[in-house]
Write a protein that holds these residues in place. Structure first.
Motif, PDB file in Angstrom:
ATOM      1  N   SER A   1       1.877   6.584  -6.921  1.00  0.00           N
ATOM      2  CA  SER A   1       0.830   7.491  -7.414  1.00  0.00           C
ATOM      3  C   SER A   1       1.228   8.954  -7.244  1.00  0.00           C
ATOM      4  O   SER A   1       0.790   9.815  -8.007  1.00  0.00           O
ATOM      5  N   GLN A   2       2.081   9.217  -6.258  1.00  0.00           N
ATOM      6  CA  GLN A   2       2.560  10.578  -6.041  1.00  0.00           C
ATOM      7  C   GLN A   2       3.774  10.904  -6.917  1.00  0.00           C
ATOM      8  O   GLN A   2       4.235  12.057  -6.931  1.00  0.00           O
TER       9      GLN A   2
ATOM     10  N   GLN B   1       0.831  -1.204   0.000  1.00  0.00           N
ATOM     11  CA  GLN B   1       0.000   0.000   0.000  1.00  0.00           C
ATOM     12  C   GLN B   1       0.868   1.258   0.000  1.00  0.00           C
ATOM     13  O   GLN B   1       0.587   2.227  -0.730  1.00  0.00           O
TER      14      GLN B   1
ATOM     15  N   ASP C   1       1.019   4.063  -2.934  1.00  0.00           N
ATOM     16  CA  ASP C   1       0.759   5.482  -2.669  1.00  0.00           C
ATOM     17  C   ASP C   1       1.922   6.351  -3.159  1.00  0.00           C
ATOM     18  O   ASP C   1       1.698   7.410  -3.778  1.00  0.00           O
TER      19      ASP C   1
END
Length: 264
Positions: free
Chosen positions: A207-208, A200, A204
């Protein structure tokens, strides 16, 4: 007429009766001859025979033991003195070499990362993965008259936080004085299990567009001045590299390396 007895002649005496064998004195009696003693031979195995050494052997053993202990102490002292002298000579030689040559450590820069196999989707959180990271490195020799050999025994490891993503080795090569060279090192990891929290977090960060990775390199090198080579010196390098994604087309966003040198 009766016979006259001559005055000088003794009258005949009747003979003594013969003595019986039982009437003979004990000294003249027939003695019984004892039967000869029997001899027995007992065979004992050699390993069970206990031999008592003569007392003078104990003195000889004590004398030889004292000599051996003295020789052992002398040998130990001689060995310690020899090792101490060799260490002092090695230290003096290394100090003289450093003062004369003043070698500088090579510098390294991570120029690119190509990542495959790092699937961070949560649907595959329980499945082990096999990753491969191709690390492109540029090495620079800043010394003017000193060449640098990269020798065997190197290593390179990749991490996300405290999770190992694989390991590999650096190539063996030679850096002439005042030169730069580029090389690749492959970091492979097999059977890596990423927990759901780690997946996870990686998802994350991806995605950033900012996934922080850490590379740890260990590069044994030897400096060369003319025909003289130094002993093996280990350069330890830690690079914090941030990439925008975990793919083959990954682009380095930030890169910072710091290193230390282990002379002995």
């Amino acid at each position: 007429m009766a016979d006259r007895v001559h005055p000088h002649e003794s009258p005949e005496r009747p003979p003594f009766p013969a003595q019986k064998a039982s009437d003979q004195p004990p000294s003249e009696a027939k003695q019984e001859i004892p039967s000869p003693a029997r001899t027995y031979v007992v065979k004992v195995p050699k390993d069970q025979i206990i031999r008592v050494p003569p007392p003078q052997n104990a003195k000889l053993f004590e004398r030889y033991t004292r000599r051996s202990s003295r020789r052992g102490r002398r040998c130990c002292c001689l060995t310690l003195v020899t090792l101490t002298v060799l260490l002092l000579l090695a230290g003096a030689a290394s100090g003289i070499f450093y003062l004369i040559v003043r070698p500088k450590s090579p510098s390294y820069t991570v120029t690119a990362l190509s990542i495959t196999g790092l699937n961070v989707t949560l649907s595959a959180s329980s499945l082990p993965i096999s990753s491969e990271i191709l690390v492109a490195v540029r090495a620079k020799n800043p010394n003017g008259k000193v060449g640098i050999y990269h020798v065997g025994g190197s290593s390179v490891r990749a991490y996300y936080a405290d999770v190992s993503l694989g390991d590999g080795v650096l190539p063996v090569l030679y850096l002439p004085s005042k030169s730069e060279t580029a090389f690749n090192a492959t970091v492979r990891g097999n059977g890596i299990v990423l927990g759901s929290e780690v997946r996870q977090a990686l998802a994350d960060k991806q995605s950033q567009g900012s996934v922080p990775l850490r590379l740890k390199l260990k590069a044994p090198v030897k400096f060369k001045v003319g025909a003289i080579k130094s002993w093996k010196i280990t350069v330890k390098l830690t690079c914090d590299v941030t990439v925008d994604k975990l793919t083959v087309e990954a682009r380095i966003v930030t890169e910072h390396c710091h290193y230390g040198v282990k002379i002995f």
